[in-house]
Design an enzyme around this catalytic site. Sequence first.
Site, PDB file in Angstrom:
ATOM      1  N   SER A 131       0.925  -1.140   0.184  1.00  0.00           N
ATOM      2  CA  SER A 131       0.009   0.000  -0.087  1.00  0.00           C
ATOM      3  C   SER A 131       0.899   1.294   0.125  1.00  0.00           C
ATOM      4  CB  SER A 131      -0.926   0.105   1.208  1.00  0.00           C
ATOM      5  OG  SER A 131      -1.277   1.281   1.580  1.00  0.00           O
ATOM      6  N   HIS A 170      -1.118  -1.359  -4.246  1.00  0.00           N
ATOM      7  CA  HIS A 170      -2.445  -0.992  -3.767  1.00  0.00           C
ATOM      8  C   HIS A 170      -2.495   0.568  -3.448  1.00  0.00           C
ATOM      9  CE1 HIS A 170      -5.830  -1.870  -1.067  1.00  0.00           C
ATOM     10  NE2 HIS A 170      -5.684  -1.269  -0.249  1.00  0.00           N
ATOM     11  N   ASP A 172      -4.603   3.282  -1.833  1.00  0.00           N
ATOM     12  CA  ASP A 172      -5.728   3.902  -1.194  1.00  0.00           C
ATOM     13  C   ASP A 172      -6.267   5.408  -1.134  1.00  0.00           C
ATOM     14  OD1 ASP A 172      -5.818   1.454   0.550  1.00  0.00           O
ATOM     15  OD2 ASP A 172      -3.913   2.035   1.189  1.00  0.00           O
ATOM     16  N   MET A 188      -8.667   8.013   0.086  1.00  0.00           N
ATOM     17  CA  MET A 188      -9.660   8.506   1.236  1.00  0.00           C
ATOM     18  C   MET A 188     -10.290   9.960   1.233  1.00  0.00           C
ATOM     19  SD  MET A 188      -7.173   7.180   4.195  1.00  0.00           S
ATOM     20  CE  MET A 188      -6.567   5.545   4.376  1.00  0.00           C
ATOM     21  N   HIS A 190      -8.354   1.064  -3.984  1.00  0.00           N
ATOM     22  CA  HIS A 190      -9.230   0.909  -2.800  1.00  0.00           C
ATOM     23  C   HIS A 190     -10.090   2.235  -2.646  1.00  0.00           C
ATOM     24  CE1 HIS A 190      -9.488  -0.292   1.783  1.00  0.00           C
ATOM     25  NE2 HIS A 190     -10.735  -0.062   1.156  1.00  0.00           N
ATOM     26  N   MET A 220     -12.103   4.481  -0.399  1.00  0.00           N
ATOM     27  CA  MET A 220     -12.763   4.654   1.032  1.00  0.00           C
ATOM     28  C   MET A 220     -13.445   5.952   0.830  1.00  0.00           C
ATOM     29  SD  MET A 220      -9.535   3.371   3.198  1.00  0.00           S
ATOM     30  CE  MET A 220      -8.295   3.408   1.849  1.00  0.00           C
ATOM     31  N   MET A 237     -11.277  -6.177   5.516  1.00  0.00           N
ATOM     32  CA  MET A 237     -10.537  -5.214   6.288  1.00  0.00           C
ATOM     33  C   MET A 237     -10.241  -5.527   7.827  1.00  0.00           C
ATOM     34  SD  MET A 237     -10.080  -2.622   4.290  1.00  0.00           S
ATOM     35  CE  MET A 237      -9.154  -1.744   5.403  1.00  0.00           C
ATOM     36  N   ASP A 276      -6.602  -6.622   4.264  1.00  0.00           N
ATOM     37  CA  ASP A 276      -6.103  -4.966   4.277  1.00  0.00           C
ATOM     38  C   ASP A 276      -6.081  -4.397   5.659  1.00  0.00           C
ATOM     39  OD1 ASP A 276      -5.054  -2.607   3.537  1.00  0.00           O
ATOM     40  OD2 ASP A 276      -6.971  -2.173   2.422  1.00  0.00           O
TER      41      ASP A 276
HETATM   42  C1  DX5 Z   1      -6.401   1.430   5.779  1.00  0.00           C
HETATM   43  C2  DX5 Z   1      -5.772   1.122   4.288  1.00  0.00           C
HETATM   44  C3  DX5 Z   1      -4.677   0.108   4.229  1.00  0.00           C
HETATM   45  C4  DX5 Z   1      -3.642   0.387   5.011  1.00  0.00           C
HETATM   46  C5  DX5 Z   1      -2.564  -0.757   5.190  1.00  0.00           C
HETATM   47  O1  DX5 Z   1      -7.362   2.549   5.661  1.00  0.00           O
HETATM   48  O2  DX5 Z   1      -6.766   0.786   3.144  1.00  0.00           O
HETATM   49  O3  DX5 Z   1      -4.369  -0.475   3.182  1.00  0.00           O
HETATM   50  O4  DX5 Z   1      -3.129   1.664   4.698  1.00  0.00           O
HETATM   51  O5  DX5 Z   1      -1.425  -0.308   5.851  1.00  0.00           O
HETATM   52  P1  DX5 Z   1      -0.890  -0.979   6.909  1.00  0.00           P
HETATM   53  O6  DX5 Z   1      -0.262  -2.486   6.418  1.00  0.00           O
HETATM   54  O7  DX5 Z   1       0.176  -0.239   7.661  1.00  0.00           O
HETATM   55  O8  DX5 Z   1      -1.750  -1.504   7.941  1.00  0.00           O
HETATM   56 ZN    ZN Z   2      -6.555  -0.319   1.421  1.00  0.00          ZN
END
Ligand code: DX5
Ligand code: ZN
Length: 228
Positions: A12, A37, A39, A41, A70, A72, A141, A176
Amino acid sequence: MTFSRAIKIAPSILAADFADFGAECAAVEAQGADWIHVDVMDGHFVPNISFGATTCAAIRPHIKGVMDVHLMIAPVDPYIEAFAGAGADIITAHLEAGPHIHRTLQAIRGAGAKAGLALNPGTGLDGVENLLDLVDLVCVMTVNPGFGGQKFIDMTAKIRRLRSMIGDRPVHIEIDGGVTAETAPLVAAAGADVLVAGSAVFKGGSARDPAPYGKNIRAIRAAAEAAL
Ligand code: DX5
Ligand code: ZN
């Protein structure tokens, strides 16, 4: 993308250098990452803001393999075309992001991407059963989404039940949050095949000193494969 249940490590980039995403993606791929990956947000669905589709499009040319996005965010539907246009291979939306996840998954496939369905730790599998033929991936998750570096929440029983619900369907199970060489064996044994890891991959290295990335990726993969 040919389907396989072999263990895949998906770093990620939330744990990468935000000023150097292109070099970071190239470095982890060169060090053995299977997928990247990404992320996204929005500060609304989750209590943190990362970046959007413009950043994904900028990163895309630096990724040779699979870009796993991903989302969010809520709502999802108005942004699907933008993330597909940015070159996402997989677009994952949360079951909790709105009342019409079925429509969202259809729209993701309609935009030409593989469709992923993510489940928060507090969400059960009841709502998943009717969606299994619409998805290419289910993301379980193992932290409450919003931040990297959180403590792993054990979802082993849920993963096992999901694996049996999926049966022969070509649907990946992605984990994840909080994945390390210590937690990877638990989720791999339960049936997961895609392991997202942020802090556990990027710790100790940089794009200019990427050897630690390779060591971290190999440690997670070896621990997961030993549990199969
Ligand atoms: C959480 C994210 C993950 C996260 C993973 O909201 O979707 O992808 O960043 O990071 P680690 O491996 O540090 O938990
Ligand atoms: Zn993620």
